[in-house]
Design a protein around this motif. Structure first.
Motif, PDB file in Angstrom:
ATOM      1  N   PRO A 265       0.839  -1.217   0.000  1.00  0.00           N
ATOM      2  CA  PRO A 265       0.000   0.000   0.000  1.00  0.00           C
ATOM      3  C   PRO A 265       0.868   1.260   0.000  1.00  0.00           C
ATOM      4  O   PRO A 265       1.982   1.251   0.539  1.00  0.00           O
ATOM      5  CB  PRO A 265      -0.784  -0.095   1.316  1.00  0.00           C
ATOM      6  N   GLU A 266       0.336   2.318  -0.582  1.00  0.00           N
ATOM      7  CA  GLU A 266       1.087   3.568  -0.688  1.00  0.00           C
ATOM      8  C   GLU A 266       1.501   4.106   0.682  1.00  0.00           C
ATOM      9  O   GLU A 266       2.623   4.583   0.862  1.00  0.00           O
ATOM     10  CB  GLU A 266       0.236   4.606  -1.430  1.00  0.00           C
ATOM     11  N   CYS A 267       0.613   3.987   1.684  1.00  0.00           N
ATOM     12  CA  CYS A 267       0.966   4.523   3.009  1.00  0.00           C
ATOM     13  C   CYS A 267       2.105   3.732   3.643  1.00  0.00           C
ATOM     14  O   CYS A 267       2.908   4.294   4.401  1.00  0.00           O
ATOM     15  CB  CYS A 267      -0.254   4.577   3.930  1.00  0.00           C
ATOM     16  N   PHE A 268       2.209   2.442   3.345  1.00  0.00           N
ATOM     17  CA  PHE A 268       3.341   1.641   3.845  1.00  0.00           C
ATOM     18  C   PHE A 268       4.644   2.202   3.268  1.00  0.00           C
ATOM     19  O   PHE A 268       5.613   2.435   3.987  1.00  0.00           O
ATOM     20  CB  PHE A 268       3.209   0.173   3.414  1.00  0.00           C
ATOM     21  N   LEU A 269       4.644   2.383   1.940  1.00  0.00           N
ATOM     22  CA  LEU A 269       5.843   2.861   1.248  1.00  0.00           C
ATOM     23  C   LEU A 269       6.214   4.269   1.731  1.00  0.00           C
ATOM     24  O   LEU A 269       7.389   4.557   1.989  1.00  0.00           O
ATOM     25  CB  LEU A 269       5.563   2.868  -0.260  1.00  0.00           C
ATOM     26  N   ASP A 270       5.214   5.133   1.868  1.00  0.00           N
ATOM     27  CA  ASP A 270       5.471   6.505   2.323  1.00  0.00           C
ATOM     28  C   ASP A 270       6.142   6.507   3.690  1.00  0.00           C
ATOM     29  O   ASP A 270       7.097   7.247   3.928  1.00  0.00           O
ATOM     30  CB  ASP A 270       4.155   7.297   2.396  1.00  0.00           C
ATOM     31  N   LEU A 271       5.642   5.697   4.609  1.00  0.00           N
ATOM     32  CA  LEU A 271       6.222   5.649   5.951  1.00  0.00           C
ATOM     33  C   LEU A 271       7.653   5.115   5.906  1.00  0.00           C
ATOM     34  O   LEU A 271       8.552   5.650   6.561  1.00  0.00           O
ATOM     35  CB  LEU A 271       5.360   4.772   6.874  1.00  0.00           C
ATOM     36  N   ALA A 272       7.868   4.053   5.128  1.00  0.00           N
ATOM     37  CA  ALA A 272       9.208   3.457   5.053  1.00  0.00           C
ATOM     38  C   ALA A 272      10.228   4.475   4.546  1.00  0.00           C
ATOM     39  O   ALA A 272      11.332   4.600   5.090  1.00  0.00           O
ATOM     40  CB  ALA A 272       9.189   2.219   4.157  1.00  0.00           C
ATOM     41  N   VAL A 273       9.853   5.236   3.510  1.00  0.00           N
ATOM     42  CA  VAL A 273      10.770   6.229   2.943  1.00  0.00           C
ATOM     43  C   VAL A 273      10.949   7.387   3.918  1.00  0.00           C
ATOM     44  O   VAL A 273      12.070   7.876   4.128  1.00  0.00           O
ATOM     45  CB  VAL A 273      10.243   6.720   1.576  1.00  0.00           C
ATOM     46  N   GLU A 274       9.875   7.804   4.570  1.00  0.00           N
ATOM     47  CA  GLU A 274       9.957   8.925   5.503  1.00  0.00           C
ATOM     48  C   GLU A 274      10.829   8.594   6.713  1.00  0.00           C
ATOM     49  O   GLU A 274      11.458   9.473   7.297  1.00  0.00           O
ATOM     50  CB  GLU A 274       8.543   9.325   5.960  1.00  0.00           C
ATOM     51  N   ALA A 275      10.859   7.323   7.106  1.00  0.00           N
ATOM     52  CA  ALA A 275      11.681   6.927   8.258  1.00  0.00           C
ATOM     53  C   ALA A 275      13.131   6.666   7.847  1.00  0.00           C
ATOM     54  O   ALA A 275      14.062   6.983   8.587  1.00  0.00           O
ATOM     55  CB  ALA A 275      11.089   5.677   8.909  1.00  0.00           C
ATOM     56  N   ALA A 276      13.324   6.083   6.675  1.00  0.00           N
ATOM     57  CA  ALA A 276      14.687   5.729   6.251  1.00  0.00           C
ATOM     58  C   ALA A 276      15.524   6.972   5.960  1.00  0.00           C
ATOM     59  O   ALA A 276      16.739   6.969   6.172  1.00  0.00           O
ATOM     60  CB  ALA A 276      14.631   4.837   5.002  1.00  0.00           C
ATOM     61  N   THR A 277      14.876   8.035   5.501  1.00  0.00           N
ATOM     62  CA  THR A 277      15.614   9.221   5.069  1.00  0.00           C
ATOM     63  C   THR A 277      16.413   9.872   6.208  1.00  0.00           C
ATOM     64  O   THR A 277      17.631  10.017   6.082  1.00  0.00           O
ATOM     65  CB  THR A 277      14.657  10.206   4.370  1.00  0.00           C
ATOM     66  N   PRO A 278      15.771  10.241   7.335  1.00  0.00           N
ATOM     67  CA  PRO A 278      16.569  10.861   8.407  1.00  0.00           C
ATOM     68  C   PRO A 278      17.563   9.899   9.042  1.00  0.00           C
ATOM     69  O   PRO A 278      18.537  10.328   9.666  1.00  0.00           O
ATOM     70  CB  PRO A 278      15.512  11.310   9.433  1.00  0.00           C
ATOM     71  N   ALA A 279      17.335   8.595   8.876  1.00  0.00           N
ATOM     72  CA  ALA A 279      18.272   7.618   9.441  1.00  0.00           C
ATOM     73  C   ALA A 279      19.502   7.437   8.549  1.00  0.00           C
ATOM     74  O   ALA A 279      20.420   6.688   8.903  1.00  0.00           O
ATOM     75  CB  ALA A 279      17.563   6.278   9.650  1.00  0.00           C
ATOM     76  N   GLY A 280      19.500   8.098   7.384  1.00  0.00           N
ATOM     77  CA  GLY A 280      20.694   8.057   6.537  1.00  0.00           C
ATOM     78  C   GLY A 280      20.571   7.167   5.320  1.00  0.00           C
ATOM     79  O   GLY A 280      21.574   6.880   4.661  1.00  0.00           O
ATOM     80  N   TYR A 281      19.351   6.719   5.002  1.00  0.00           N
ATOM     81  CA  TYR A 281      19.138   5.827   3.851  1.00  0.00           C
ATOM     82  C   TYR A 281      18.077   6.417   2.930  1.00  0.00           C
ATOM     83  O   TYR A 281      17.006   5.833   2.737  1.00  0.00           O
ATOM     84  CB  TYR A 281      18.710   4.435   4.339  1.00  0.00           C
ATOM     85  N   PRO A 282      18.341   7.594   2.339  1.00  0.00           N
ATOM     86  CA  PRO A 282      17.303   8.304   1.570  1.00  0.00           C
ATOM     87  C   PRO A 282      16.890   7.576   0.290  1.00  0.00           C
ATOM     88  O   PRO A 282      15.831   7.867  -0.247  1.00  0.00           O
ATOM     89  CB  PRO A 282      17.961   9.655   1.255  1.00  0.00           C
ATOM     90  N   ASP A 283      17.706   6.650  -0.197  1.00  0.00           N
ATOM     91  CA  ASP A 283      17.389   5.974  -1.458  1.00  0.00           C
ATOM     92  C   ASP A 283      16.659   4.643  -1.257  1.00  0.00           C
ATOM     93  O   ASP A 283      16.392   3.932  -2.236  1.00  0.00           O
ATOM     94  CB  ASP A 283      18.665   5.732  -2.273  1.00  0.00           C
ATOM     95  N   PHE A 284      16.360   4.293  -0.002  1.00  0.00           N
ATOM     96  CA  PHE A 284      15.709   3.000   0.262  1.00  0.00           C
ATOM     97  C   PHE A 284      14.309   2.946  -0.344  1.00  0.00           C
ATOM     98  O   PHE A 284      13.473   3.798  -0.091  1.00  0.00           O
ATOM     99  CB  PHE A 284      15.631   2.780   1.776  1.00  0.00           C
ATOM    100  N   ARG A 285      14.073   1.919  -1.172  1.00  0.00           N
ATOM    101  CA  ARG A 285      12.734   1.681  -1.744  1.00  0.00           C
ATOM    102  C   ARG A 285      12.414   0.198  -1.537  1.00  0.00           C
ATOM    103  O   ARG A 285      12.860  -0.644  -2.326  1.00  0.00           O
ATOM    104  CB  ARG A 285      12.699   2.009  -3.249  1.00  0.00           C
TER     105      ARG A 285
END
Ligand code: MD6
Ligand code: FE
Length: 216
Positions: free
Chosen positions: A96-116
Protein backbone atom coordinates in the motif's frame (compact mmCIF):
# COMPACT_ATOMS: atom_id res chain seq x y z
CA UNK A 1 21.17 31.62 18.18
CA UNK A 2 21.58 28.01 19.43
CA UNK A 3 22.99 27.66 22.93
CA UNK A 4 25.48 25.01 24.02
CA UNK A 5 22.69 22.61 25.02
CA UNK A 6 21.18 22.65 21.53
CA UNK A 7 24.55 21.88 20.01
CA UNK A 8 25.27 18.95 22.33
CA UNK A 9 21.75 17.53 22.35
CA UNK A 10 20.55 15.07 19.68
CA UNK A 11 18.84 16.69 16.72
CA UNK A 12 15.47 15.17 17.63
CA UNK A 13 14.70 14.07 21.21
CA UNK A 14 12.53 11.28 19.78
CA UNK A 15 15.57 9.72 18.07
CA UNK A 16 17.83 7.14 19.74
CA UNK A 17 20.96 5.59 18.28
CA UNK A 18 20.96 1.81 18.94
CA UNK A 19 24.28 1.13 17.19
CA UNK A 20 26.24 2.51 14.24
CA UNK A 21 23.68 2.40 11.39
CA UNK A 22 20.72 1.56 13.66
CA UNK A 23 18.28 4.20 14.84
CA UNK A 24 15.04 4.26 16.77
CA UNK A 25 12.49 6.92 15.73
CA UNK A 26 10.00 7.10 18.56
CA UNK A 27 6.39 7.62 17.44
CA UNK A 28 7.30 8.11 13.76
CA UNK A 29 4.41 5.90 12.60
CA UNK A 30 1.71 7.65 14.66
CA UNK A 31 0.62 10.04 11.85
CA UNK A 32 0.09 6.96 9.63
CA UNK A 33 -1.76 4.84 12.22
CA UNK A 34 -5.25 4.94 10.73
CA UNK A 35 -4.11 4.35 7.15
CA UNK A 36 -1.74 1.54 8.17
CA UNK A 37 -4.43 -0.36 10.09
CA UNK A 38 -6.97 0.01 7.27
CA UNK A 39 -4.43 -1.19 4.70
CA UNK A 40 -3.46 -4.08 6.96
CA UNK A 41 -7.09 -5.25 6.98
CA UNK A 42 -7.08 -5.23 3.17
CA UNK A 43 -3.87 -7.25 3.03
CA UNK A 44 -4.94 -9.90 5.53
CA UNK A 45 -8.29 -10.36 3.79
CA UNK A 46 -6.30 -11.50 0.72
CA UNK A 47 -3.31 -13.21 2.39
CA UNK A 48 -4.28 -14.10 5.96
CA UNK A 49 -1.86 -14.44 8.89
CA UNK A 50 -0.54 -17.98 9.26
CA UNK A 51 1.90 -19.82 11.51
CA UNK A 52 4.79 -20.98 9.30
CA UNK A 53 7.02 -23.97 9.98
CA UNK A 54 10.81 -23.65 10.31
CA UNK A 55 13.22 -25.93 8.42
CA UNK A 56 13.76 -27.71 11.77
CA UNK A 57 10.04 -28.54 11.98
CA UNK A 58 8.92 -26.03 14.62
CA UNK A 59 5.71 -24.04 14.14
CA UNK A 60 6.42 -20.36 14.77
CA UNK A 61 4.47 -18.67 17.58
CA UNK A 62 4.49 -15.43 15.57
CA UNK A 63 1.90 -15.43 12.75
CA UNK A 64 3.04 -13.89 9.46
CA UNK A 65 1.92 -12.55 6.12
CA UNK A 66 3.53 -10.25 3.52
CA UNK A 67 2.87 -7.56 0.98
CA UNK A 68 4.97 -6.28 -1.89
CA UNK A 69 6.68 -7.85 -4.89
CA UNK A 70 8.11 -10.62 -2.73
CA UNK A 71 7.30 -12.14 0.65
CA UNK A 72 9.48 -13.91 3.21
CA UNK A 73 8.47 -17.51 3.87
CA UNK A 74 9.75 -20.54 5.72
CA UNK A 75 8.84 -24.20 5.36
CA UNK A 76 10.59 -27.55 5.80
CA UNK A 77 12.83 -26.80 2.81
CA UNK A 78 14.22 -23.50 4.12
CA UNK A 79 13.85 -19.72 4.40
CA UNK A 80 13.45 -17.63 1.24
CA UNK A 81 11.57 -14.88 -0.57
CA UNK A 82 8.83 -15.82 -3.02
CA UNK A 83 6.68 -13.68 -5.32
CA UNK A 84 3.64 -15.83 -4.54
CA UNK A 85 1.83 -16.64 -1.30
CA UNK A 86 2.13 -20.43 -0.94
CA UNK A 87 -1.29 -20.54 0.82
CA UNK A 88 -3.20 -18.82 -1.98
CA UNK A 89 -0.94 -19.60 -4.95
CA UNK A 90 -1.34 -15.94 -5.93
CA UNK A 91 1.07 -12.97 -5.78
CA UNK A 92 1.29 -11.28 -2.37
CA UNK A 93 -0.96 -8.21 -2.03
CA UNK A 94 0.66 -5.04 -3.40
CA UNK A 95 2.50 -2.73 -1.03
CA UNK A 96 0.00 0.00 0.00
CA UNK A 97 1.09 3.57 -0.69
CA UNK A 98 0.97 4.52 3.01
CA UNK A 99 3.34 1.64 3.85
CA UNK A 100 5.84 2.86 1.25
CA UNK A 101 5.47 6.51 2.32
CA UNK A 102 6.22 5.65 5.95
CA UNK A 103 9.21 3.46 5.05
CA UNK A 104 10.77 6.23 2.94
CA UNK A 105 9.96 8.93 5.50
CA UNK A 106 11.68 6.93 8.26
CA UNK A 107 14.69 5.73 6.25
CA UNK A 108 15.61 9.22 5.07
CA UNK A 109 16.57 10.86 8.41
CA UNK A 110 18.27 7.62 9.44
CA UNK A 111 20.69 8.06 6.54
CA UNK A 112 19.14 5.83 3.85
CA UNK A 113 17.30 8.30 1.57
CA UNK A 114 17.39 5.97 -1.46
CA UNK A 115 15.71 3.00 0.26
CA UNK A 116 12.73 1.68 -1.74
CA UNK A 117 11.46 -1.56 -0.18
CA UNK A 118 10.03 -4.28 -2.42
CA UNK A 119 8.86 -6.50 0.45
CA UNK A 120 7.13 -6.05 3.78
CA UNK A 121 7.01 -8.95 6.24
CA UNK A 122 4.11 -8.51 8.64
CA UNK A 123 4.42 -10.20 12.05
CA UNK A 124 1.53 -10.69 14.49
CA UNK A 125 2.40 -11.42 18.13
CA UNK A 126 -0.33 -12.58 20.47
CA UNK A 127 0.45 -12.78 24.21
CA UNK A 128 3.14 -15.44 24.73
CA UNK A 129 4.48 -15.27 21.15
CA UNK A 130 8.22 -14.71 20.74
CA UNK A 131 10.90 -14.53 18.08
CA UNK A 132 14.21 -16.09 19.06
CA UNK A 133 17.53 -14.38 18.36
CA UNK A 134 18.21 -14.35 14.61
CA UNK A 135 19.91 -12.47 11.78
CA UNK A 136 18.00 -11.18 8.73
CA UNK A 137 20.12 -12.55 5.91
CA UNK A 138 17.78 -13.83 3.18
CA UNK A 139 17.83 -10.49 1.35
CA UNK A 140 19.97 -10.17 -1.75
CA UNK A 141 21.69 -6.85 -1.03
CA UNK A 142 22.67 -5.96 2.55
CA UNK A 143 23.30 -2.37 1.43
CA UNK A 144 19.54 -1.90 1.95
CA UNK A 145 18.50 -1.18 5.53
CA UNK A 146 15.44 -2.65 7.20
CA UNK A 147 12.66 -0.37 8.45
CA UNK A 148 10.70 -1.93 11.31
CA UNK A 149 7.39 -0.51 12.56
CA UNK A 150 5.76 -1.45 15.88
CA UNK A 151 1.98 -1.24 16.39
CA UNK A 152 -0.20 -2.33 19.31
CA UNK A 153 1.07 -3.91 22.52
CA UNK A 154 4.60 -2.99 23.67
CA UNK A 155 7.43 -5.47 23.35
CA UNK A 156 11.03 -5.79 24.43
CA UNK A 157 13.47 -5.76 21.54
CA UNK A 158 16.77 -7.58 22.10
CA UNK A 159 19.58 -6.20 20.02
CA UNK A 160 22.97 -7.92 20.03
CA UNK A 161 25.94 -7.97 17.69
CA UNK A 162 27.39 -9.90 14.77
CA UNK A 163 27.88 -13.05 16.87
CA UNK A 164 25.01 -14.95 18.47
CA UNK A 165 26.74 -14.79 21.86
CA UNK A 166 27.40 -11.03 21.81
CA UNK A 167 25.75 -9.18 24.74
CA UNK A 168 22.26 -7.83 23.95
CA UNK A 169 20.83 -4.41 24.69
CA UNK A 170 17.10 -4.17 25.36
CA UNK A 171 14.69 -1.58 24.02
CA UNK A 172 11.00 -1.15 24.81
CA UNK A 173 9.20 -0.79 21.46
CA UNK A 174 5.83 0.91 21.71
CA UNK A 175 2.93 1.65 19.40
CA UNK A 176 4.19 3.91 16.60
CA UNK A 177 7.92 3.39 17.12
CA UNK A 178 10.08 2.81 14.02
CA UNK A 179 13.52 1.19 14.04
CA UNK A 180 15.77 1.71 11.03
CA UNK A 181 18.63 -0.66 10.76
CA UNK A 182 21.47 -1.02 8.30
CA UNK A 183 25.10 -0.39 7.47
CA UNK A 184 27.51 -1.87 10.03
CA UNK A 185 24.65 -3.32 12.14
CA UNK A 186 22.65 -4.78 9.23
CA UNK A 187 23.48 -8.37 10.26
CA UNK A 188 23.27 -7.93 14.05
CA UNK A 189 21.41 -10.64 15.98
CA UNK A 190 18.05 -9.57 17.41
CA UNK A 191 14.90 -11.05 18.88
CA UNK A 192 11.67 -10.44 20.78
CA UNK A 193 11.02 -12.29 24.08
CA UNK A 194 7.50 -13.47 25.01
CA UNK A 195 4.89 -10.77 24.49
CA UNK A 196 3.18 -9.78 27.74
CA UNK A 197 -0.59 -9.94 27.89
CA UNK A 198 -2.58 -6.72 27.50
CA UNK A 199 -5.04 -4.92 25.27
CA UNK A 200 -4.06 -1.97 23.08
CA UNK A 201 -6.84 0.57 22.59
CA UNK A 202 -6.73 0.61 18.78
CA UNK A 203 -4.94 -2.64 17.86
CA UNK A 204 -6.36 -4.99 20.51
CA UNK A 205 -4.70 -7.95 22.21
CA UNK A 206 -1.68 -8.17 19.91
CA UNK A 207 1.44 -6.54 18.59
CA UNK A 208 1.91 -6.00 14.85
CA UNK A 209 5.39 -5.49 13.39
CA UNK A 210 5.96 -4.38 9.80
CA UNK A 211 9.49 -4.95 8.49
CA UNK A 212 10.29 -3.36 5.14
CA UNK A 213 13.10 -4.88 3.13
CA UNK A 214 14.87 -4.74 -0.17
CA UNK A 215 14.53 -8.46 -0.87
CA UNK A 216 15.09 -9.02 -4.58
C1 MD6 B 1 9.85 -7.58 15.59
N1 MD6 B 1 11.67 -7.65 14.10
O1 MD6 B 1 10.16 -6.46 15.92
C2 MD6 B 1 10.79 -8.45 14.82
N2 MD6 B 1 14.46 -7.62 11.93
O2 MD6 B 1 8.76 -8.08 15.87
C3 MD6 B 1 12.72 -8.13 13.43
O3 MD6 B 1 12.99 -9.30 13.38
C4 MD6 B 1 13.58 -7.16 12.78
O4 MD6 B 1 12.64 -5.32 13.93
C5 MD6 B 1 15.31 -6.79 11.33
C6 MD6 B 1 15.29 -5.44 11.56
C7 MD6 B 1 14.39 -4.93 12.43
C8 MD6 B 1 13.51 -5.78 13.07
FE1 FE C 1 14.58 -9.79 12.09
Amino acid sequence: MPDLFDILAPADPATEIMAEGAMLLRGAALPFEKDLLAALGQITSQSPFRHMVTPGGFTMSVAMTNCGTAGWITDRTGYRYDRNDPETGRPWPAMPECFLDLAVEAATPAGYPDFRPDACLINRYEPGARLSLHQDRNERDFANPIVSVSLGLPATFQFGGLKRNDPVKKYALRHGDVAVWGGPSRLFYHGVPELKDGVHETVGRMRINLTFRGAL
